[in-house]
Design an enzyme around this catalytic site. Structure first.
Site, PDB file in Angstrom:
ATOM      1  CE  LYS A 125     -28.097  -5.717 -21.229  1.00 22.79           C
ATOM      2  NZ  LYS A 125     -27.112  -5.992 -20.188  1.00 22.79           N
TER       3      LYS A 125
ATOM      4  CE  LYS B  69     -20.410  -4.796 -15.321  1.00 23.68           C
ATOM      5  NZ  LYS B  69     -21.280  -5.971 -15.329  1.00 23.68           N
TER       6      LYS B  69
ATOM      7  CE  LYS C  27     -20.617  -2.443 -24.481  1.00 25.29           C
ATOM      8  NZ  LYS C  27     -20.852  -3.822 -24.166  1.00 25.29           N
TER       9      LYS C  27
HETATM   10  P1  ATP Z   1     -24.179  -2.855 -20.020  1.00 23.38           P
HETATM   11  O1  ATP Z   1     -24.502  -1.592 -20.734  1.00 23.38           O
HETATM   12  O2  ATP Z   1     -25.052  -3.125 -18.834  1.00 23.38           O
HETATM   13  O3  ATP Z   1     -22.707  -3.058 -19.774  1.00 23.38           O
HETATM   14  P2  ATP Z   1     -24.310  -4.254 -22.507  1.00 23.38           P
HETATM   15  O4  ATP Z   1     -25.383  -3.650 -23.332  1.00 23.38           O
HETATM   16  O5  ATP Z   1     -22.914  -3.905 -22.824  1.00 23.38           O
HETATM   17  O6  ATP Z   1     -24.618  -4.029 -20.987  1.00 23.38           O
HETATM   18  P3  ATP Z   1     -23.976  -7.099 -21.851  1.00 23.38           P
HETATM   19  O7  ATP Z   1     -25.073  -7.656 -21.001  1.00 23.38           O
HETATM   20  O8  ATP Z   1     -22.661  -6.834 -21.212  1.00 23.38           O
HETATM   21  O9  ATP Z   1     -24.522  -5.817 -22.646  1.00 23.38           O
HETATM   22  O10 ATP Z   1     -23.726  -8.069 -23.064  1.00 23.38           O
HETATM   23  C1  ATP Z   1     -24.556  -9.060 -23.571  1.00 23.38           C
HETATM   24  C2  ATP Z   1     -23.953  -9.551 -24.875  1.00 23.38           C
HETATM   25  O11 ATP Z   1     -24.177  -8.578 -25.904  1.00 23.38           O
HETATM   26  C3  ATP Z   1     -22.444  -9.771 -24.818  1.00 23.38           C
HETATM   27  O12 ATP Z   1     -22.099 -10.950 -25.534  1.00 23.38           O
HETATM   28  C4  ATP Z   1     -21.880  -8.544 -25.481  1.00 23.38           C
HETATM   29  O13 ATP Z   1     -20.634  -8.787 -26.049  1.00 23.38           O
HETATM   30  C5  ATP Z   1     -22.950  -8.216 -26.525  1.00 23.38           C
HETATM   31  N1  ATP Z   1     -23.019  -6.772 -26.826  1.00 23.38           N
HETATM   32  C6  ATP Z   1     -23.350  -5.791 -25.964  1.00 23.38           C
HETATM   33  N2  ATP Z   1     -23.334  -4.581 -26.559  1.00 23.38           N
HETATM   34  C7  ATP Z   1     -22.971  -4.797 -27.861  1.00 23.38           C
HETATM   35  C8  ATP Z   1     -22.775  -3.939 -28.991  1.00 23.38           C
HETATM   36  N3  ATP Z   1     -22.942  -2.628 -28.926  1.00 23.38           N
HETATM   37  N4  ATP Z   1     -22.417  -4.496 -30.166  1.00 23.38           N
HETATM   38  C9  ATP Z   1     -22.254  -5.836 -30.254  1.00 23.38           C
HETATM   39  N5  ATP Z   1     -22.414  -6.696 -29.224  1.00 23.38           N
HETATM   40  C10 ATP Z   1     -22.770  -6.207 -28.038  1.00 23.38           C
END
Ligand code: ATP
Ligand code: LTN
Length: 334
Positions: A200, A115, A197
């Site tokens: 969002k 970050k 992965k």
């Molecule tokens: P950002 O893109 O802003 O980093 P993110 O989509 O990775 O966000 P987070 O808010 O960090 O999402 O995570 C929310 C929850 O969703 C966490 O428990 C994370 O482990 C899970 N998560 C996020 N992306 C995935 C994915 N692609 N597959 C499975 N679990 C996920």
């Protein structure tokens, strides 16, 4: 323990539209665990401001996320669904835990490094101590299990270290939490680059399926998903795009990869992608309908926000008072 049940805590940040990855990797597991445990599901808005936010937008996203928790199937009468910022104990415990966390430990956190690199113009102290606030979230409720994706394991390990350190000085104050990683959907990958992965914050909108995408968009994104030129439907590492689609299909239909490979034996990618799209629509459509209905019920959502903040506050105060006494803060005069 609360009553006969073990305690579960988890949270999500309101920093963008949720993806299918968030749902299959986190929310869906939350729902399946919600009967067995005494659950606290927080919208962690205090974590969100470690990155600069627009205030009205953060407020709206926080409410949307809280509504989505309920739309995904969490019963707000049985699960404590609340805003982190409504329970001051999170910040109070975080301060105390800051004094039991070493800079060397925080320097190792990979999410901070990522970050900080992405937001080089705003490397604030909150971003640095983010994991300590997360530890406070968890320890405040004497949590036994924390369902998270793989990416959060390092933070959970730190939480355990802080709790053990505190306990070794002051006695058994905190329960030591365990991570819970779901069997399916632990890691949903990008539809455009299966080595990354699904996230969002991906700048390519075709890489992620958003929970609010309409059926046509979902089907189109599935059809465009990157696969390979092997032409055989198989579940193996050499075909990561297809493997990810099989994972998505399985998570949406409660099938195993073996069953899926058998079902589509001898059929083309086009047909399979269509089936994946339909399976995703089958999961998202009822969720979206519930979401629309709930977001119109202002009274219900307001009541959930108020009552659950009070409930969370009650348990938070119990732990906080104990911790304050242990570290030597003077007793209150009543
Ligand atoms: P950002 O893109 O802003 O980093 P993110 O989509 O990775 O966000 P987070 O808010 O960090 O999402 O995570 C929310 C929850 O969703 C966490 O428990 C994370 O482990 C899970 N998560 C996020 N992306 C995935 C994915 N692609 N597959 C499975 N679990 C996920
Ligand atoms: N850091 C997590 C969100 C989060 C969390 C928590 C998860 C904040 N506090 C406590 C589990 C338990 C994330 O970025 N997904």
């Amino acid at each position: 323990m609360i009553g006969e049940k073990k305690v579960l805590f988890s949270g999500m940040q309101a920093t963008g539209s949720l993806t299918l990855g968030n749902y299959l990797g986190a929310l869906k597991n939350w729902v399946s665990l919600s009967e067995e445990y005494e659950c606290f599901y927080s919208v962690v808005d205090m974590h969100s401001i470690t990155i600069r936010q627009d205030a009205p937008q953060l407020r709206k996203r926080a409410r949307d996320l809280l509504t989505l928790y309920i739309a995904a199937g969490l019963d707000p009468e049985k699960n404590c669904i609340y805003y982190q910022s409504h329970v001051s104990g999170h910040a109070e415990l975080a301060w105390i835990l800051n004094c039991f966390t070493y800079m060397g430990e925080l320097n190792r956190m990979t999410q901070f490094k990522d970050k900080a690199a992405r937001h080089a113009d705003n490397i604030n102290a909150g971003l640095y101590t983010y994991p300590v606030l997360m530890a406070a979230d968890i320890l405040l409720y004497q949590t036994d299990v924390v369902p998270v994706g793989n990416d959060q394991l390092q933070h959970l390990e730190l939480t355990r270290d802080i709790a053990q350190r505190f306990n070794s000085i002051y006695g058994e104050v905190f329960t030591i939490p365990e991570p819970y990683i779901g069997r399916v959907g632990a890691r949903i990958m990008s539809l455009q680059n299966p080595s990354k992965k699904m996230s969002k914050s991906d700048e390519n909108p075709n890489a992620s399926i958003y929970l609010m995408d309409d059926p046509d968009t979902v089907i189109r994104k599935c059809k465009r998903a990157v696969t390979d030129s092997e032409g055989v439907i198989a579940y193996r590492e050499e075909q990561p795009g297809l493997r990810n689609l099989i994972d998505i299909y399985c998570a949406c239909t409660d099938r195993t990869p073996e069953e899926t490979v058998k079902e589509f034996d001898g059929r083309g990618y086009g047909e399979f992608k269509m089936a994946v799209g339909e399976a995703v629509v089958g999961v998202l459509k009822p969720l979206q309908e519930r979401y629309v209905r709930l977001s119109q019920d202002k009274e219900l959502i307001d009541r959930v926000i108020k009552e659950n903040a009070e409930k969370a506050g009650y348990y938070a105060q119990k732990t906080l008072r104990k911790v304050q006494k242990k570290v030597g803060f003077p007793e209150r005069i009543r």
